[in-house]
Design an enzyme around this catalytic site. Structure first.
Site, PDB file in Angstrom:
ATOM      1  N   CYS A 123       0.802  -1.233   0.000  1.00  0.00           N
ATOM      2  CA  CYS A 123       0.000   0.000   0.000  1.00  0.00           C
ATOM      3  C   CYS A 123       0.838   1.288   0.000  1.00  0.00           C
ATOM      4  CB  CYS A 123      -0.974   0.019   1.171  1.00  0.00           C
ATOM      5  SG  CYS A 123      -1.591  -1.578   1.683  1.00  0.00           S
ATOM      6  N   ARG A 161       6.422 -11.094   6.345  1.00  0.00           N
ATOM      7  CA  ARG A 161       5.958 -10.697   7.674  1.00  0.00           C
ATOM      8  C   ARG A 161       6.569 -11.632   8.707  1.00  0.00           C
ATOM      9  NH1 ARG A 161      -0.350  -9.319   6.144  1.00  0.00           N
ATOM     10  NH2 ARG A 161       0.208  -7.824   4.511  1.00  0.00           N
ATOM     11  N   GLN A 165       0.940 -11.640  -2.582  1.00  0.00           N
ATOM     12  CA  GLN A 165      -0.460 -11.230  -2.504  1.00  0.00           C
ATOM     13  C   GLN A 165      -0.888 -10.764  -3.896  1.00  0.00           C
ATOM     14  OE1 GLN A 165      -1.266  -7.853   0.112  1.00  0.00           O
ATOM     15  NE2 GLN A 165      -2.323  -9.251   1.476  1.00  0.00           N
ATOM     16  N   ASP A 194      -2.253  -8.240  -5.063  1.00  0.00           N
ATOM     17  CA  ASP A 194      -2.601  -6.961  -4.475  1.00  0.00           C
ATOM     18  C   ASP A 194      -2.874  -5.907  -5.539  1.00  0.00           C
ATOM     19  OD1 ASP A 194      -3.088  -5.464  -2.294  1.00  0.00           O
ATOM     20  OD2 ASP A 194      -0.999  -5.162  -1.727  1.00  0.00           O
ATOM     21  N   HIS A 203      -4.321  -1.596  -5.908  1.00  0.00           N
ATOM     22  CA  HIS A 203      -4.824  -0.369  -5.293  1.00  0.00           C
ATOM     23  C   HIS A 203      -5.406   0.510  -6.371  1.00  0.00           C
ATOM     24  CE1 HIS A 203      -1.976  -1.833  -2.245  1.00  0.00           C
ATOM     25  NE2 HIS A 203      -2.964  -1.480  -1.444  1.00  0.00           N
ATOM     26  N   LYS A 237     -14.265  -2.515   5.291  1.00  0.00           N
ATOM     27  CA  LYS A 237     -13.906  -3.467   4.241  1.00  0.00           C
ATOM     28  C   LYS A 237     -15.029  -4.453   3.966  1.00  0.00           C
ATOM     29  CE  LYS A 237     -11.623  -6.432   7.600  1.00  0.00           C
ATOM     30  NZ  LYS A 237     -10.665  -7.508   7.774  1.00  0.00           N
ATOM     31  N   HIS A 290      -8.228  -0.813  -1.581  1.00  0.00           N
ATOM     32  CA  HIS A 290      -7.273  -1.929  -1.518  1.00  0.00           C
ATOM     33  C   HIS A 290      -8.035  -3.180  -1.962  1.00  0.00           C
ATOM     34  CE1 HIS A 290      -4.646   0.288   1.502  1.00  0.00           C
ATOM     35  NE2 HIS A 290      -5.795   0.904   1.665  1.00  0.00           N
TER      36      HIS A 290
HETATM   37 ZN    ZN Z   1      -3.362  -2.163   0.449  1.00  0.00          ZN
END
Ligand code: ZN
Length: 321
Positions: A19, A48, A66, A68, A70, A149, A195
């Site tokens: 992000c 992580r 991920q 991912d 945005h 979310k 996200h």
């Molecule tokens: Zn994000």
């Protein structure tokens, strides 16, 4: 986070999420309202530092990718963009034949951003869900610290519930990174940020799928689609040629040329949940055929290699098996 320090005392860390990087990327250029929505997708590697006791197979790992994305958009575009994320998620879950349900998670006690922003964000997600006509449950107080979310869950073959994807609406990060766009009024405005991760992480998704299917991946997804089993080492060359034919068609075959009985090779292939076992004996080698065994169906007869390859290619392309 995994944090390191060099000899000059500078701290560095392995990226735990995309992000902030995507916010910085957005901020590198000036944006007009005509450019929006701007969508970044990055199936990048994240790390992580989970406590070792929390690690669990593929489901919780320290290094993962991920899916991912945005999306930076105007306030007016939020509903359409969120609805498009939901559509995308449904299309993916349908591909894997998963039974999904939706949850809307609202502002938690510990959060950043003022209540007016939270009111707008929660209203936008609610409207996107309502407009979509999907059933959903509301989880009061379960949102991320930066925004509400929508979570997508599935129930597996044993009745267990798993969280898959998530779509989060965020007015806070754009604020903190000072992100702007120039509106039709020539003034600076703040974009909204969405996200989106629909698989969650590829590792976790594969883990859930393996649990759900008892290890029996569909043939189009299986790492080994067909294993070729010569009966004696006299058929090793013919069996290797079958593997080559599969590879030339873009299919994933493997050769088991161990000096084991064919019965043993079949048992081992069954333990690995391989869908197709292609037995090659003297007759098959001479006739360019294979004797096909199928997971769950047993012996399904002799087939010319070219015919089998065409069938498997069709099943793979249409995801029908
Ligand atoms: Zn994000």
């Amino acid at each position: 986070m995994f944090v390191t320090e060099d000899e000059d005392g500078r701290q560095m860390a392995l990226k735990p999420m995309n992000c902030p990087g995507h916010c910085a990327l957005y901020a590198m250029t000036q944006h007009s309202y005509r450019d929006l929505p701007v969508r970044f997708s990055e199936p990048g590697l994240l790390h992580r530092n989970e406590p070792s006791g929390a690690l669990h197979g593929l489901l919780r790992v320290r290094s993962f990718a991920q899916d991912d994305a945005h999306i930076f958009c105007t306030e007016e575009q939020v509903q359409d963009e969120v609805a498009a994320c939901i559509d995308f998620g449904l299309a993916i879950y349908e591909m894997f034949d998963l039974d999904t349900s939706f949850e809307l998670s609202t502002r938690p006690a510990e959060r950043i951003g003022d209540d007016a922003l939270w009111d707008r964000a929660e209203a936008a997600l609610t409207q996107a869900l309502d407009r979509h006509g999907v059933q959903y449950r509301v989880n009061e107080g379960d949102g991320a610290f930066y925004g509400p979310k929508i979570d997508m869950h599935m129930t597996d073959s044993l009745g267990r519930s798993w969280q898959l994807g998530t779509v989060q609406l965020d007015y806070n990060l754009p604020e903190r990174f000072g992100l702007t766009y120039i509106g039709a009024d020539n003034a600076e405005h703040r974009p909204a940020m969405i996200h989106r991760a629909l698989f969650g992480s590829f590792e976790r998704f594969i883990g859930i799928l393996l649990e759900h299917l008892g290890g029996e991946l569909p043939v189009w997804l299986a790492p080994v689609q067909a294993i070729v089993l010569p009966i004696t080492d006299h058929q090793n060359d013919a069996a290797a040629a079958v593997v080559d034919t599969l590879a030339a068609a873009g299919l994933r075959g493997e050769l088991d040329d161990r000096a084991e009985s064919v019965g043993r090779k079949i048992r081992d292939a069954e333990l690995r949940r391989i869908v197709y076992m292609l037995v090659v004996g003297e007759r098959e080698a001479a006739a360019a055929t294979v004797s096909v065994r199928e997971r769950g169906a047993g012996d399904t007869g002799v087939s010319p290699v070219t015919e089998f390859v065409a069938r498997l290619a069709e099943q793979t392309a249409t995801r029908s098996r």
